[in-house]
Design an enzyme around this catalytic site. Structure first.
Site, PDB file in Angstrom:
ATOM      1  N   HIS A   1       0.842  -1.206   0.000  1.00  0.00           N
ATOM      2  CA  HIS A   1       0.000   0.000   0.000  1.00  0.00           C
ATOM      3  C   HIS A   1       0.875   1.254   0.000  1.00  0.00           C
ATOM      4  O   HIS A   1       0.589   2.220  -0.717  1.00  0.00           O
ATOM      5  CB  HIS A   1      -0.894   0.024   1.243  1.00  0.00           C
ATOM      6  CG  HIS A   1      -1.927  -1.053   1.295  1.00  0.00           C
ATOM      7  ND1 HIS A   1      -1.893  -2.063   2.226  1.00  0.00           N
ATOM      8  CD2 HIS A   1      -3.022  -1.292   0.526  1.00  0.00           C
ATOM      9  CE1 HIS A   1      -2.931  -2.860   2.053  1.00  0.00           C
ATOM     10  NE2 HIS A   1      -3.633  -2.422   1.018  1.00  0.00           N
TER      11      HIS A   1
ATOM     12  N   GLY B   1      -2.769  -1.883  -7.236  1.00  0.00           N
ATOM     13  CA  GLY B   1      -1.662  -2.807  -7.439  1.00  0.00           C
ATOM     14  C   GLY B   1      -1.994  -3.886  -8.452  1.00  0.00           C
ATOM     15  O   GLY B   1      -3.142  -4.341  -8.552  1.00  0.00           O
TER      16      GLY B   1
ATOM     17  N   ASP C   1      -3.761  -7.649  -7.847  1.00  0.00           N
ATOM     18  CA  ASP C   1      -5.165  -7.869  -8.201  1.00  0.00           C
ATOM     19  C   ASP C   1      -5.384  -7.396  -9.637  1.00  0.00           C
ATOM     20  O   ASP C   1      -6.109  -6.435  -9.888  1.00  0.00           O
ATOM     21  CB  ASP C   1      -6.067  -7.113  -7.236  1.00  0.00           C
ATOM     22  CG  ASP C   1      -5.892  -7.585  -5.795  1.00  0.00           C
ATOM     23  OD1 ASP C   1      -6.330  -8.703  -5.502  1.00  0.00           O
ATOM     24  OD2 ASP C   1      -5.306  -6.844  -4.993  1.00  0.00           O
TER      25      ASP C   1
ATOM     26  N   GLN D   1     -18.162  -7.150  -1.026  1.00  0.00           N
ATOM     27  CA  GLN D   1     -17.280  -7.885  -1.929  1.00  0.00           C
ATOM     28  C   GLN D   1     -16.777  -9.198  -1.332  1.00  0.00           C
ATOM     29  O   GLN D   1     -15.956  -9.883  -1.932  1.00  0.00           O
ATOM     30  CB  GLN D   1     -16.100  -7.020  -2.370  1.00  0.00           C
ATOM     31  CG  GLN D   1     -15.070  -6.690  -1.310  1.00  0.00           C
ATOM     32  CD  GLN D   1     -14.053  -5.669  -1.808  1.00  0.00           C
ATOM     33  OE1 GLN D   1     -14.383  -4.497  -1.991  1.00  0.00           O
ATOM     34  NE2 GLN D   1     -12.821  -6.103  -2.029  1.00  0.00           N
TER      35      GLN D   1
END
Length: 283
Positions: A37, A150, A153, A61
């Site tokens: 992150h 990122g 994913d 999700q």
């Protein structure tokens, strides 16, 4: 550091930034922040005057309620990590579920021109509807100039680009390279839940991906896929959910290689009850 718990105050603050002709980057997260992150936020600060970081564990999700309950929530340490990057240029949005969804905690249904039916979409029912719902709402609240995601994913990254395109959302979506631990394991908030023996075993995932990349130079996608399956069948701790070689644009599984296409290998593995994903560009 400025921390907002409700969207009304955040919107007013962003209005001030915009009125002063300052640019705003955005990194949406579910917290449990790590160096991966941080790399996104640092990239955002290079390109913008401010970076907003959302910290919100999005309930829509998760296809398994158990995963939602177990997901780490570490706001204090998250803010501590952010403070080390910048005290003045990072804006934190840490809303409640009610602030985002009100009384109606449900997903909107989205079509991403078929991207949602590949890989993760086959194994996580409704996942990308939840992703689209939260990202679209956050984009509408934060109104960033740039956003950063990122490549770990990668499918999510492609879907968010499609979301922005289809809904004409005025934000640039930037993909950033996978940030890895020294032993190769892709950084993930889930890693902190790994038992020691599974953490020690998990670099095998990236090691296998690198070998698959080498083999793809001379072997067919099917042969490489068979080889990967055999490697995990022999592994005592890690259980392969899927390994797929796909077109990097359509995400459709490759049947026959072409010199005109770009390919990536995608993998999902269970380390005990922790699900780890990774991918690698093959050409």
């Amino acid at each position: 550091m400025t921390i907002f718990k409700n969207k009304t105050d955040l919107i007013a603050y962003v209005d001030t930034i915009k009125s002063n002709n300052k640019t705003l980057g955005f990194v949406p997260t579910m917290g449990a922040l790590h160096d991966g992150h941080a790399s996104l936020i640092i990239e955002g600060l290079k390109q913008n005057d401010f970076v907003a970081v959302s910290i919100f564990v999005n309930p829509t999700q998760f296809d398994k309620q158990e995963d939602l309950v177990k997901y780490p929530r570490t706001l204090d340490s998250d803010v501590g990590l952010l403070s080390k990057i910048s005290e003045d240029e990072i804006i934190v949005y840490a809303p409640t579920v009610e602030d985002i969804y009100g009384d109606n905690v449900v997903s909107t249904s989205f079509s991403y021109d078929g991207l949602e039916h590949e890989m993760e979409g086959k194994f996580r029912d409704g996942h990308f509807d939840g992703v689209g719902t939260i990202v679209k709402r956050l984009f509408e609240i934060v109104r960033p100039d740039n956003s950063y995601f990122g490549e770990k994913d990668f499918q999510q990254l492609m879907i968010i680009k499609k979301l922005v395109e289809k809904y004409d959302i005025p934000v640039k979506v930037n993909g950033c390279k996978i940030h890895r631990a020294e032993d190769g394991l892709a950084m993930s908030s889930r890693n902190m839940r790994l038992k020691p023996e599974y953490r020690n075993a998990s670099p095998f995932i990236y090691k296998t991906l690198k070998s698959a990349k080498e083999k793809f130079e001379t072997k067919s996608a099917n042969k490489v896929t068979e080889w990967v399956s055999k490697q995990f069948a022999k592994h005592e701790l890690l259980e392969l959910e899927y390994f797929i070689i796909a077109d990097a644009e359509t995400l459709k599984t490759v049947k026959r290689k072409s010199n005109k296409s770009s390919y990536r290998a995608f993998i999902a593995v269970y380390a005990d009850d922790i699900r780890l994903i990774d991918n690698i560009a093959l050409n």
